[in-house]
Scaffold this active site. Structure first.
Site, mmCIF file in Angstrom:
data_model
loop_
_atom_site.group_PDB
_atom_site.id
_atom_site.type_symbol
_atom_site.label_atom_id
_atom_site.label_comp_id
_atom_site.label_asym_id
_atom_site.label_seq_id
_atom_site.Cartn_x
_atom_site.Cartn_y
_atom_site.Cartn_z
ATOM 1 N N LYS A 198 1.917 -3.654 -0.145
ATOM 2 C CA LYS A 198 0.665 -4.082 -0.916
ATOM 3 C C LYS A 198 1.591 -4.483 -2.531
ATOM 4 O O LYS A 198 1.701 -5.746 -2.375
ATOM 5 C CB LYS A 198 -0.383 -3.206 -1.371
ATOM 6 C CG LYS A 198 -1.167 -3.199 -0.047
ATOM 7 C CD LYS A 198 -2.556 -2.556 -0.568
ATOM 8 C CE LYS A 198 -3.788 -3.003 0.568
ATOM 9 N NZ LYS A 198 -3.743 -2.107 1.524
ATOM 10 N N ASP A 256 1.976 7.622 3.203
ATOM 11 C CA ASP A 256 1.655 6.311 3.393
ATOM 12 C C ASP A 256 1.110 6.065 1.634
ATOM 13 O O ASP A 256 0.360 6.270 1.216
ATOM 14 C CB ASP A 256 0.234 6.104 4.261
ATOM 15 C CG ASP A 256 -0.097 4.470 4.208
ATOM 16 O OD1 ASP A 256 0.468 3.756 3.149
ATOM 17 O OD2 ASP A 256 -0.831 4.184 5.135
ATOM 18 N N PHE A 295 -6.527 5.420 6.560
ATOM 19 C CA PHE A 295 -6.052 4.061 6.814
ATOM 20 C C PHE A 295 -4.619 3.566 6.922
ATOM 21 O O PHE A 295 -4.028 3.751 5.725
ATOM 22 C CB PHE A 295 -6.975 3.198 6.068
ATOM 23 C CG PHE A 295 -6.666 1.608 6.680
ATOM 24 C CD1 PHE A 295 -7.325 0.973 7.666
ATOM 25 C CD2 PHE A 295 -5.816 0.780 6.039
ATOM 26 C CE1 PHE A 295 -7.287 -0.057 8.245
ATOM 27 C CE2 PHE A 295 -5.576 -0.713 6.299
ATOM 28 C CZ PHE A 295 -6.423 -0.968 7.416
#
Ligand SMILES: *Cc1c(COP(=O)(O)O)cnc(C)c1O
Length: 399
Positions: free
Chosen positions: A254, A225, A140
């Site tokens: 995040k 990532d 993702f």
């Protein structure tokens, strides 16, 4: 009608219907606790999906944002602001490889910048044919078009074709498949050190090291990532530190500013210098308010790491001991990113029951309950989370 019902009804009338939201309206938070519009208290074990790493409304961050809000918010990148400079210096110092940073506002944007820069780097070196991105099945990377194309889950692609061309996927954790996929036309290999959204799957031992070797041999860039696993989530500042492998580029977001929107692309000198004037930009990128919060968050996370490691080990051990009549079959993850794998019951039902019992977590697919609490979770809160999750698992109806 309760206040919650009325807010939910109004939300459903005006929001685009892209979220499946629990019928809970959260109005206040402090540390690992949040309260809803009816005054009910919850232990927050998902923390804004791994964003509020220092808990809600951390007093030092409240102080920072109040002070900066009186000083300067945003001036665009037509000018410098000192907060962005300090943040980028601190980010560079927090890694072994990065010398240059591009600031933006989200995970997808940082991945978008990373993938664009991978192509730009190869083109600048005289290899425009080296434009392919290799990424992993079940990965993702976000919802903008290039990040979406890199995301290895077809369910997210439906209806949005044509995707950005030049992306191919390989099985996560399979070094042989990676070797076969890297060619003279590969720009970069993009991988999460732990696949978060797929269900919390850490890269098998040696995989990232093999990826480092293979990409170097083939002239491709290695891109991590770290949007979910970075910023202390795994018990080290960056998830790849566990493997002792440095990438050429890495994305972060995040928890970068503890819930205030911030993203960053970190790159080596050799790669980062190719994001030349005019080639890429973000209007809000590096805004003073966000940068000030991110800088303070980075410092506080560094301080919080030893406790996070200890409480993560405690939580993992106690979750592992939750046999619950064979309903828990595995606890995966690292630090405070954990996937509790259930059998014979529906993960979403467990999450719903946990919420009714005062614990917030989330379900990934049918069988994984994800916990990503604040790094500042206390031992007592960890034990409470295990007790509440255990009760929900025991009460879930058989599938
Ligand atoms: C959440 C996430 C993203 C996307 O971040 P957004 O801020 O939602 O764009 C990308 N990659 C990973 C690994 C993530 O967990």
């Amino acid at each position: 009608m309760t206040l919650t019902e009325s807010i939910v009804q109004r939300a459903q009338a005006v929001f685009t219907p892209n979220y499946r939201q629990a019928p809970v309206v959260l109005v206040r938070g402090r540390g690992s606790r949040v309260w809803d519009a009816e005054g009910r208290e919850y232990l927050d074990a998902i923390a804004g999906i791994a964003t509020c790493a220092l808990g809600h409304c951390h007093p030092a961050l409240v102080e920072t944002i109040e002070r900066q809000a009186r000083e300067l918010w945003h001036v665009s990148n037509l000018f410098y602001n000192p907060c962005a400079v300090e943040l980028c210096e601190a980010l560079v110092k927090s890694t072994s490889f990065a010398r240059r940073v591009f600031l933006c506002n989200s995970g997808a944007e940082s991945n978008e910048a990373m993938l664009k820069l991978a192509r730009k780097y190869q083109a600048d070196l005289g290899h425009p044919e080296r434009n392919e991105i290799v990424a992993c099945h079940n990965s993702f990377h976000g919802r903008t078009m290039f990040a979406l194309a890199a995301t290895g889950q077809p369910k997210y692609h439906h209806g949005f074709e044509p995707l950005v061309p030049g992306v191919r996927h390989v099985p996560f954790g399979d070094a042989g498949a990676l070797e076969a996929a890297l060619t003279d036309t590969t720009a970069a290999f993009l991988v999460e050190p732990i696949q978060g959204e797929a269900g919390v799957f850490p890269a098998p031992a040696g995989y990232l090291a093999a990826a480092r070797e293979l990409t170097r041999e083939k002239g491709a860039l290695l891109c991590f990532d770290e949007v979910q696993v970075g910023m202390g989530r795994t018990g080290k500042m960056w998830g790849h530190e566990w493997d002792g492998v440095a990438p050429d580029m890495m994305s972060a977001a995040k928890a970068l500013a503890n819930g205030y929107p911030m993203g960053a692309l970190l790159a080596s000198e050799e790669v980062g210098r190719h994001l030349t004037p005019g080639s890429h930009a973000s209007t809000f990128g590096g805004n003073a308010l966000g940068a000030a919060v991110a800088l303070r968050s980075l410092q506080l996370i560094q301080e919080a790491l030893p406790d996070a490691v200890r409480v993560g080990a405690r939580l993992t051990a106690r979750l592992g001991a939750l046999s619950a009549g064979g309903r828990v079959v595995e606890v995966r993850g690292r630090g405070l990113l954990l996937g509790v794998v259930v059998k014979g019951i529906d993960a979403a039902a467990v999450v719903g029951l946990a919420r009714e019992g005062g614990l917030l977590c989330n379900a990934i697919g049918d069988s994984v309950v994800r916990l990503a609490p604040a790094l500042t979770l206390t031992d007592a809160e960890a034990d409470e989370a295990v007790e509440k999750l255990g009760a929900a698992i025991a009460a879930a109806p058989e599938r």
